[in-house]
Scaffold this motif. Sequence first.
Motif, PDB file in Angstrom:
ATOM      1  N   SER A  14       0.818  -1.209   0.000  1.00  0.00           N
ATOM      2  CA  SER A  14       0.000   0.000   0.000  1.00  0.00           C
ATOM      3  C   SER A  14       0.855   1.264   0.000  1.00  0.00           C
ATOM      4  O   SER A  14       1.799   1.380   0.792  1.00  0.00           O
ATOM      5  CB  SER A  14      -0.892   0.013   1.242  1.00  0.00           C
ATOM      6  OG  SER A  14      -1.541   1.273   1.378  1.00  0.00           O
ATOM      7  N   ASP A  57      -7.903   0.621  -6.917  1.00  0.00           N
ATOM      8  CA  ASP A  57      -8.688   1.805  -6.567  1.00  0.00           C
ATOM      9  C   ASP A  57      -8.830   1.860  -5.048  1.00  0.00           C
ATOM     10  O   ASP A  57      -9.231   0.874  -4.415  1.00  0.00           O
ATOM     11  CB  ASP A  57     -10.067   1.738  -7.218  1.00  0.00           C
ATOM     12  CG  ASP A  57     -10.016   1.808  -8.735  1.00  0.00           C
ATOM     13  OD1 ASP A  57      -9.161   2.557  -9.247  1.00  0.00           O
ATOM     14  OD2 ASP A  57     -10.802   1.096  -9.397  1.00  0.00           O
ATOM     15  N   TYR A  58      -8.504   3.016  -4.477  1.00  0.00           N
ATOM     16  CA  TYR A  58      -8.540   3.197  -3.028  1.00  0.00           C
ATOM     17  C   TYR A  58      -9.531   4.296  -2.651  1.00  0.00           C
ATOM     18  O   TYR A  58      -9.615   5.330  -3.329  1.00  0.00           O
ATOM     19  CB  TYR A  58      -7.170   3.613  -2.488  1.00  0.00           C
ATOM     20  CG  TYR A  58      -6.062   2.603  -2.627  1.00  0.00           C
ATOM     21  CD1 TYR A  58      -5.897   1.592  -1.681  1.00  0.00           C
ATOM     22  CD2 TYR A  58      -5.153   2.688  -3.675  1.00  0.00           C
ATOM     23  CE1 TYR A  58      -4.850   0.679  -1.781  1.00  0.00           C
ATOM     24  CE2 TYR A  58      -4.106   1.782  -3.787  1.00  0.00           C
ATOM     25  CZ  TYR A  58      -3.956   0.777  -2.846  1.00  0.00           C
ATOM     26  OH  TYR A  58      -2.931  -0.119  -2.955  1.00  0.00           O
ATOM     27  N   GLU A  59     -10.233   4.082  -1.584  1.00  0.00           N
ATOM     28  CA  GLU A  59     -10.963   5.150  -0.906  1.00  0.00           C
ATOM     29  C   GLU A  59     -10.104   5.576   0.285  1.00  0.00           C
ATOM     30  O   GLU A  59      -9.930   4.814   1.231  1.00  0.00           O
ATOM     31  CB  GLU A  59     -12.322   4.655  -0.418  1.00  0.00           C
ATOM     32  CG  GLU A  59     -13.088   5.686   0.403  1.00  0.00           C
ATOM     33  CD  GLU A  59     -14.269   5.070   1.142  1.00  0.00           C
ATOM     34  OE1 GLU A  59     -14.820   5.753   2.044  1.00  0.00           O
ATOM     35  OE2 GLU A  59     -14.622   3.910   0.863  1.00  0.00           O
ATOM     36  N   GLU A 100     -10.084 -10.962  -1.975  1.00  0.00           N
ATOM     37  CA  GLU A 100     -11.194 -11.802  -2.415  1.00  0.00           C
ATOM     38  C   GLU A 100     -10.830 -13.284  -2.408  1.00  0.00           C
ATOM     39  O   GLU A 100     -11.712 -14.146  -2.342  1.00  0.00           O
ATOM     40  CB  GLU A 100     -11.638 -11.375  -3.812  1.00  0.00           C
ATOM     41  CG  GLU A 100     -12.219  -9.956  -3.850  1.00  0.00           C
ATOM     42  CD  GLU A 100     -12.553  -9.518  -5.260  1.00  0.00           C
ATOM     43  OE1 GLU A 100     -12.021 -10.147  -6.212  1.00  0.00           O
ATOM     44  OE2 GLU A 100     -13.330  -8.562  -5.429  1.00  0.00           O
ATOM     45  N   ALA A 109      -6.639   3.266   4.005  1.00  0.00           N
ATOM     46  CA  ALA A 109      -7.507   3.324   2.823  1.00  0.00           C
ATOM     47  C   ALA A 109      -8.301   2.037   2.710  1.00  0.00           C
ATOM     48  O   ALA A 109      -7.884   0.974   3.181  1.00  0.00           O
ATOM     49  CB  ALA A 109      -6.679   3.545   1.561  1.00  0.00           C
ATOM     50  N   ARG A 110      -9.464   2.157   2.066  1.00  0.00           N
ATOM     51  CA  ARG A 110     -10.264   0.977   1.739  1.00  0.00           C
ATOM     52  C   ARG A 110     -10.050   0.656   0.267  1.00  0.00           C
ATOM     53  O   ARG A 110     -10.083   1.547  -0.588  1.00  0.00           O
ATOM     54  CB  ARG A 110     -11.742   1.235   2.023  1.00  0.00           C
ATOM     55  CG  ARG A 110     -12.651   0.064   1.634  1.00  0.00           C
ATOM     56  CD  ARG A 110     -14.089   0.260   2.113  1.00  0.00           C
ATOM     57  NE  ARG A 110     -14.170   0.074   3.573  1.00  0.00           N
ATOM     58  CZ  ARG A 110     -14.306   1.053   4.429  1.00  0.00           C
ATOM     59  NH1 ARG A 110     -14.340   2.315   4.007  1.00  0.00           N
ATOM     60  NH2 ARG A 110     -14.376   0.821   5.731  1.00  0.00           N
ATOM     61  N   ILE A 111      -9.817  -0.609  -0.022  1.00  0.00           N
ATOM     62  CA  ILE A 111      -9.636  -1.044  -1.401  1.00  0.00           C
ATOM     63  C   ILE A 111     -11.015  -1.247  -2.009  1.00  0.00           C
ATOM     64  O   ILE A 111     -11.800  -2.086  -1.549  1.00  0.00           O
ATOM     65  CB  ILE A 111      -8.818  -2.346  -1.465  1.00  0.00           C
ATOM     66  CG1 ILE A 111      -7.412  -2.113  -0.888  1.00  0.00           C
ATOM     67  CG2 ILE A 111      -8.732  -2.872  -2.888  1.00  0.00           C
ATOM     68  CD1 ILE A 111      -6.628  -3.392  -0.662  1.00  0.00           C
ATOM     69  N   THR A 112     -11.327  -0.470  -3.043  1.00  0.00           N
ATOM     70  CA  THR A 112     -12.645  -0.577  -3.674  1.00  0.00           C
ATOM     71  C   THR A 112     -12.609  -1.391  -4.952  1.00  0.00           C
ATOM     72  O   THR A 112     -13.655  -1.788  -5.472  1.00  0.00           O
ATOM     73  CB  THR A 112     -13.202   0.825  -3.973  1.00  0.00           C
ATOM     74  OG1 THR A 112     -12.291   1.530  -4.836  1.00  0.00           O
ATOM     75  CG2 THR A 112     -13.388   1.613  -2.676  1.00  0.00           C
ATOM     76  N   GLY A 113     -11.425  -1.662  -5.463  1.00  0.00           N
ATOM     77  CA  GLY A 113     -11.337  -2.479  -6.668  1.00  0.00           C
ATOM     78  C   GLY A 113      -9.900  -2.763  -7.030  1.00  0.00           C
ATOM     79  O   GLY A 113      -9.008  -1.935  -6.798  1.00  0.00           O
ATOM     80  N   ASP A 118      -9.200  -5.917   2.859  1.00  0.00           N
ATOM     81  CA  ASP A 118      -9.724  -4.887   1.963  1.00  0.00           C
ATOM     82  C   ASP A 118      -9.545  -3.489   2.543  1.00  0.00           C
ATOM     83  O   ASP A 118      -9.927  -2.502   1.913  1.00  0.00           O
ATOM     84  CB  ASP A 118     -11.192  -5.143   1.633  1.00  0.00           C
ATOM     85  CG  ASP A 118     -12.095  -5.111   2.849  1.00  0.00           C
ATOM     86  OD1 ASP A 118     -11.563  -5.186   3.982  1.00  0.00           O
ATOM     87  OD2 ASP A 118     -13.324  -5.014   2.680  1.00  0.00           O
ATOM     88  N   VAL A 119      -8.973  -3.415   3.755  1.00  0.00           N
ATOM     89  CA  VAL A 119      -8.591  -2.131   4.345  1.00  0.00           C
ATOM     90  C   VAL A 119      -7.106  -2.195   4.672  1.00  0.00           C
ATOM     91  O   VAL A 119      -6.652  -3.139   5.317  1.00  0.00           O
ATOM     92  CB  VAL A 119      -9.397  -1.810   5.614  1.00  0.00           C
ATOM     93  CG1 VAL A 119      -8.890  -0.532   6.275  1.00  0.00           C
ATOM     94  CG2 VAL A 119     -10.879  -1.670   5.277  1.00  0.00           C
TER      95      VAL A 119
END
Length: 904
Positions: free
Chosen positions: A189, A274-276, A217, A194-198, A244-245
């Motif tokens: 990272s 993609d990160y939030e 996943e 951050a949250r992984i959105t994709g 995923d975080v």
Amino acid sequence: MSVIVNGTAVDATPRPGQCLRTFLRDAGHFGVKKGCDAGDCGACTVLLDGGPVHSCLIPAFRADGKAVTTVEGLASDDGLHPMQQAFLDAQAFQCGFCTAGMIVTCASLNQAQKKDLGAALKGNLCRCTGYRAIEDALLGRTNVEDVAAGEAFGRSLPAPAGPDVVRGQARYTFDTGIDGLLHVKLLRSPHAHARITGIDKVAALAVPGVHAVLTHEDAPAILFSTARHEQAWMDPADTRVLDDVVRFIGQKVAAVVADSEAAAEEGCRRLVVDYEILPAVVDPEAAIAPGAPVIHAGRSAEHRIADVGRNIAAETHGEFGDVATALRTAVATYEGTFTTQRVQHAALETHGGLAWIDEAGILNVRSSTQVPFLTRRALCEIFALTPDKVRVFCARVGGGFGGKQEMFVEDILALAALKTGRPVKLEFTREEQFIGTSTRHPMRVTVKAGADKDGKLTALQLDVLSNTGAYGNHAGPVLFHACGESISVYNCPNKKVDGVAIYTNTVPAGAYRGYGLPQTTFAVEAAIDELALQLGIDPFEMRRRNIVRPGDPMLAPPGAEHSDVLYGSYGLDQCLDLVERAMAESMPTPELSAEWLTGDGIALTMIDTVPPDGHFADATISLRDDGGFALSVGTAEFGNGTSTVHRQIAATVLGTTVDRISLSQSDTAHGGHDTGAYGSTGTFVAGRATQAAAEALADKIKRFAADRWNVDAADCQIVDDAVSCGAQRLSFASVASIGADQLAASGNSQGTPRSVAFNVQGFRVAVNRHTGAVRILRSVQAADAGRVANPMQCRGQVEGGVAQALGAALYEEVVIDGAGRVVNPRFRDYHLPSYADVPRTEVLFADTNDVIGPLGAKSMSESPYNPVAAALGNALRAATGIRFSAVPFKPDRLFPQLQETFGD
């Protein structure tokens, strides 16, 4: 190209960009080690046309037409090279990972270079020995003894792996070849939170040679801790194999599995994530403040996190007596706040391992670990496998220091092997060690102390803020340990502790040699000195008036849930006497100009010899057909000397010599259980299991002989490779020939009751009042190790512990910037002690015999580290009159206060 390697012509074409180190290892020359890949450590040193070079810096094609000599090529048909023999005679190694490169460099030195070893050896680092034994090898000293049968314990016997270590034939984690091996590389990272959105895998999977891309996943949703302890309550369940975080810069995001490291790295580069972005906090005081971002949102107390909403991973609070009143009425009081930094373990063998599924469907994991049995347990739980379907083992481990009491790679390796069905390899780079594993817990420690007019302590209070980083591995046990023995070594009627371990969005902290005690001891021992100064009492005498004695309770609030710590032996008074006498002896002192200020300082520590709530070890031993013995233990060898001591214990009990004891260890396939080689338990706990097994076998042999001779077994003796009764005698070989199927035994130890070990460190220092430079003029440590199992080896543990602690006290520091990023993730920017940096420490042993430990011994691998920074801080105070309250004591840190005190 054509190159002569160890006298043999090799015709091969190196890969594009390949360095000489990997070229040689691909050819099976495993004595050439990887420690840094940047020319900083010297583990990969070879001779190129007779001159030493760091082979990681040499492009392989530059060896075309030249002669390369690795450590394996130094020996001849007539035997070892003289330098290999010198290292063997001096036992100039511990884990041995640096030894091959060190020997190659030393073998190349001329007489002029040997006169300035600081310069000659500056390119070769050793993290274990403290360099004294290496100096002994260069001076031709012999440190080993020859002993008779049954007399091994308490003598300086060599490590059984020594001949292989000096030849470069000792096999570490990656010193093996596996057909069809795939390579794993990790995408990490770039964000602190951050949250992984994709994750788009398409481009990565299109890279030729890429077999799989693994993300959250693909990973089980099970939560666990990377920390490995026998009891789950010790650590929070806050970690996933892939999450995923992400909670720190450097956390693993995805794993790419490919035919080569290059393909796997290219696959990582082509992943699109993609990160939030989430709010991050990197300062522990800010993290605990109201309104701070919650780092483990969604977790709860059932995950063993003390207070999710306040980012508190663990906490401890307690008081007995009335500290506030005691401080108000004390004749002398002191209050100070001390800070300690992040320190990297810097074991020269990085984390890594190999995994494969064999024909029987068993998942095999070969890794650089201190805890194979606990790692197997975790893998079974995460991947829903039964223990008979998982094998975890280690070969020789290239240093640990607590950093390999973690599961940083085995989970990913298991996932990759299970998903692909192929053997896989994951080997961390040096940078990954810094940004993706763990460090020592940085702490802020406030100490308050009071004493009466006679120097008797009346109040001791600790307020501890520990930064555990993004995950809570070891957060609680380190905090509890730090607040325990540091004050329970002193008698005082009023004590109070408040401690919290705080989550931040930074690289996690974890287990490290000393396990929290160096941080709090730094503060407590400063307070003892300051009280002594106020009362006009000598620092040695101040401690004598307050230390616990046999019969005294060892108390620290909030109280011990596990009250099984006893005085198996007591040598703290002897240690104080030994250091005081040594420091008073006259010795040559370098001439110093007027700008140098000198002073002496001491500090003491106590450590429990085993972690609480059970630490288990099994051992088995059997009589071989040739009259020797096969011993199997679970504990690992990583420079801690267990492979030597276990054979000494068995040989002493069985009246034989250590060469008659073959040892297998650290492999879950051998059966039994071993909690692991941490907390100084390799000798104290596993050694007791070995002693029990050997004693049980000795009894069986005596009973076997007694039945044949129709005598009482109590009249039979085990001595000199035989069992005898009066004039009757049966050699072990004879016993084996007529009764071998009956003659095996097992032993067990459960780690309780526990004993305590003591250490006292003394320093004489010189400080340049104009520059802040610090010179160590004298270093003395006295240790109470019970009956010393192997004096040479134990002395090496003390010397190595002092050297490592001096590095942390004087200059080592993992620097984190405001965004949470490690800014110095390489040896070149992280000052590890080299030969020239380390003073020779005089090591003295108390004369005690521990009634709990094996044959009277107790632990001495962690504790030498603990008093070093504290003693150095006290010496600096004596020299300058300034109480420096933060480590490391770098010149630029000391300079402002020196300037304020002494001016220009």
